[in-house]
Design a protein around this motif. Structure first.
Motif, PDB file in Angstrom:
ATOM      1  N   PRO A   1      11.123  37.238 -11.158  1.00 16.17           N
ATOM      2  CA  PRO A   1      10.461  36.780 -10.522  1.00 16.17           C
ATOM      3  C   PRO A   1      10.244  37.139  -9.041  1.00 16.17           C
ATOM      4  O   PRO A   1      11.307  36.883  -8.349  1.00 16.17           O
ATOM      5  CB  PRO A   1       9.285  35.397 -10.819  1.00 16.17           C
ATOM      6  N   SER A   2       9.117  37.356  -7.787  1.00 14.85           N
ATOM      7  CA  SER A   2       9.412  37.577  -6.616  1.00 14.85           C
ATOM      8  C   SER A   2       8.997  36.239  -6.104  1.00 14.85           C
ATOM      9  O   SER A   2       8.710  35.040  -6.092  1.00 14.85           O
ATOM     10  CB  SER A   2       7.960  38.899  -5.672  1.00 14.85           C
ATOM     11  N   SER A   3      10.137  36.317  -4.837  1.00 20.63           N
ATOM     12  CA  SER A   3      10.518  34.776  -3.889  1.00 20.63           C
ATOM     13  C   SER A   3       9.267  34.792  -3.059  1.00 20.63           C
ATOM     14  O   SER A   3       8.182  34.061  -2.615  1.00 20.63           O
ATOM     15  CB  SER A   3      11.140  35.275  -2.830  1.00 20.63           C
TER      16      SER A   3
ATOM     17  N   PHE B   1      10.784  44.177  -2.123  1.00 24.85           N
ATOM     18  CA  PHE B   1       9.433  43.823  -2.714  1.00 24.85           C
ATOM     19  C   PHE B   1       8.721  45.675  -3.060  1.00 24.85           C
ATOM     20  O   PHE B   1       8.221  45.639  -4.449  1.00 24.85           O
ATOM     21  CB  PHE B   1       8.386  43.581  -1.938  1.00 24.85           C
TER      22      PHE B   1
ATOM     23  N   GLU C   1       9.964  46.124  -6.692  1.00 23.84           N
ATOM     24  CA  GLU C   1       9.893  44.772  -7.864  1.00 23.84           C
ATOM     25  C   GLU C   1       8.633  45.474  -8.984  1.00 23.84           C
ATOM     26  O   GLU C   1       8.260  46.394  -9.412  1.00 23.84           O
ATOM     27  CB  GLU C   1       9.323  43.422  -7.715  1.00 23.84           C
TER      28      GLU C   1
ATOM     29  N   THR D   1       6.526  43.955 -12.976  1.00 24.26           N
ATOM     30  CA  THR D   1       5.478  42.436 -13.130  1.00 24.26           C
ATOM     31  C   THR D   1       5.988  41.522 -13.238  1.00 24.26           C
ATOM     32  O   THR D   1       5.098  40.772 -12.581  1.00 24.26           O
ATOM     33  CB  THR D   1       5.073  43.456 -14.455  1.00 24.26           C
ATOM     34  N   GLN D   2       6.541  41.158 -12.622  1.00 23.30           N
ATOM     35  CA  GLN D   2       7.573  39.437 -12.287  1.00 23.30           C
ATOM     36  C   GLN D   2       6.642  38.193 -13.608  1.00 23.30           C
ATOM     37  O   GLN D   2       5.967  37.509 -12.852  1.00 23.30           O
ATOM     38  CB  GLN D   2       6.312  39.439 -11.167  1.00 23.30           C
TER      39      GLN D   2
ATOM     40  N   THR E   1       7.712  35.350 -15.616  1.00 26.52           N
ATOM     41  CA  THR E   1       9.219  34.659 -16.069  1.00 26.52           C
ATOM     42  C   THR E   1       9.251  34.214 -16.773  1.00 26.52           C
ATOM     43  O   THR E   1       8.876  35.607 -17.959  1.00 26.52           O
ATOM     44  CB  THR E   1       9.098  32.569 -16.222  1.00 26.52           C
TER      45      THR E   1
ATOM     46  N   GLU F   1      18.267  44.521 -13.069  1.00 23.98           N
ATOM     47  CA  GLU F   1      18.813  42.926 -13.008  1.00 23.98           C
ATOM     48  C   GLU F   1      19.396  43.365 -11.799  1.00 23.98           C
ATOM     49  O   GLU F   1      20.234  43.083 -10.957  1.00 23.98           O
ATOM     50  CB  GLU F   1      18.825  41.988 -13.273  1.00 23.98           C
TER      51      GLU F   1
ATOM     52  N   HIS G   1      18.804  45.325  -9.000  1.00 28.03           N
ATOM     53  CA  HIS G   1      18.073  44.702  -8.230  1.00 28.03           C
ATOM     54  C   HIS G   1      18.179  43.412  -6.957  1.00 28.03           C
ATOM     55  O   HIS G   1      17.888  43.059  -6.169  1.00 28.03           O
ATOM     56  CB  HIS G   1      16.485  43.788  -8.961  1.00 28.03           C
TER      57      HIS G   1
ATOM     58  N   ASP H   1      14.522  29.272 -15.756  1.00 33.18           N
ATOM     59  CA  ASP H   1      12.713  29.246 -14.836  1.00 33.18           C
ATOM     60  C   ASP H   1      12.723  28.449 -14.045  1.00 33.18           C
ATOM     61  O   ASP H   1      12.953  28.946 -12.715  1.00 33.18           O
ATOM     62  CB  ASP H   1      11.475  29.972 -15.497  1.00 33.18           C
TER      63      ASP H   1
END
Length: 407
Positions: free
Chosen positions: A57-59, A68, A71, A73-74, A76, A108, A111, A325
């Motif tokens: 998930p994006s910050s 960004f 990234e 689909t983000q 959880t 991951e 990323h 999460d």
């Protein structure tokens, strides 16, 4: 409509009806190849917005390196768990969504720990589905369940590292699209025990990289993906290929394996659901000794136990995902260990019963139960054997009562 429902609808409409055709293409001609049907379905999934669903998930903040741009689909972990279960129902489904191992774990890692240049070179084409990747950690000469045992040498020589070692169970190296591997080895044997290891990006076409053989699993070669025995002989890679920094390999490994372990478990629940469905259909459709096999009490007990075990395992998996999460991967390490032990063992029992229900047909390839069993059996070893995770669980339990015992 939830992402889980969208994935389920796509699997039922686009993947399940093509399973027989995919098996024909898989078995036709060269083993290590790109399967055209899968590529066509991948394009449909990408167009439907069902792509890279596992990405963290994006910050919500723009990073200094413009991360960004990399990234997905983000979803959880909890949301993705339900999607991954649906993907697990058909063996090749996860690749259609660009959500198959080891690419998921490697993406991951890139990323989370990769530099902007490393992301541009490797993460972007991986996220686009243009290439595949491998993760080289396990070694045949040592007990690799303890990653500090790894002996592959990574020696600094000016602006390069020279790598020498042998890795096996290098999943993905058989795919002709595999372009890069994340390799774990020792850069400083004299450092503290958990600071000796580093991870380095190694292009598969680098001089000195040799796939010596492809390994089989209970007779299955797992083509076109496969697991390789790879020799690294005087492989030179630039220092810019080090991930995060020298001596950070163990840290990266721990960060990678948490999500990877639970992704396997999510898909395994889908495998168990398919095996239960196959078993139930077989039992209600066959007659032995004058009545349906389904009416034999032993089978009623097995079917009931299977349903109970799947439901309990799913709840534990969702609990672990929810903890990841809300509290982070480290806080959820106990739940991750528990589901990592439970999910494969649960699925193996159900698949074994399904094989028994099918009689001789169960051990053939006609119903894919034998290959499903072989696949799932590897998960009791992959990403840490049961014994390592049971040790973690037991030590936590003992720790709860240590003070009482001392008194």
């Amino acid at each position: 409509m939830s992402f889980r429902d969208r994935v389920k609808r796509f699997v039922d409409a686009e993947i399940r009806p093509r399973d027989a055709e995919c098996r024909i293409q898989h078995g036709d001609g060269e083993r290590w190849k790109v399967i055209p049907l899968i590529e066509a379905v991948k394009a449909r999934a990408k167009a439907a917005g069902l792509w890279n669903l596992f990405m963290p998930p994006s910050s919500g903040q723009v990073q200094a390196d413009d991360s960004f741009a990399f990234e997905g689909t983000q979803l959880t972990n909890l949301e993705y768990a339900l999607c991954a279960e649906e993907m697990g129902r058909i063996g090749w489904a996860s690749e259609c969504f660009n959500c198959s191992a080891p690419d998921t774990g490697n993406m991951e890692v890139l990323h989370r720990y990769g530099s902007r240049a490393q992301k541009e070179s490797w993460l972007k084409p991986l996220m686009d589905g243009a290439i595949r990747s491998a993760f080289l950690m396990t070694e045949p000469a040592v007990a690799s369940s303890d990653a500090t045992n790894i002996q592959t040498a990574m020696v600094r020589d000016g602006d390069h590292y020279v790598i020498n070692g042998r890795k096996w169970w290098s999943s993905g190296v058989g795919d002709p699209r595999c372009r890069v591997a994340i390799v774990m080895g020792k850069t400083d044997p004299a450092a503290a025990r958990h600071a000796q290891q580093s991870m380095i990006l190694v292009p598969l076409d680098a001089p000195g990289v040799r796939i010596e053989r492809m390994l089989s699993v209970f007779g299955y070669d797992h083509a076109p993906h496969g697991h390789g025995d790879v020799v690294l002989e005087d492989v030179r890679v630039p220092i810019e290929n080090v991930l995060l920094g020298e001596g950070r390999g163990f840290e990266i490994a721990q960060g990678r394996l948490g999500p990877g372990r639970i992704h396997h478990c999510m898909r395994t629940i889908g495998v168990a659901e398919e095996a239960l469905a196959a078993m139930a259909k077989r039992l209600v459709g066959r007659v032995a000794f004058g009545k349906r096999i389904a009416d034999q009490s032993v089978w009623e007990e097995r079917i009931a136990r299977a349903r109970i075990d799947i439901e309990m395992t799913r709840l534990l998996c969702l609990k672990a995902a929810d903890m990841m999460d809300k509290a982070g991967n480290k806080a959820a390490h106990l739940e991750i260990s528990m589901i990592k032990v439970q999910a494969p063992n649960m699925a193996l029992r159900i698949i074994d019963d399904a094989i028994q229900a099918h009689g001789g047909a169960g051990v053939s390839d006609d119903f894919e139960l034998a290959s499903a069993w072989a696949n799932v059996r590897t998960l009791r070893l992959a990403d840490g054997p049961d014994e390592v995770h049971n040790r973690t669980i037991a030590r936590h339990e003992f720790g709860r009562y240590a003070e009482v015992a001392a008194r």
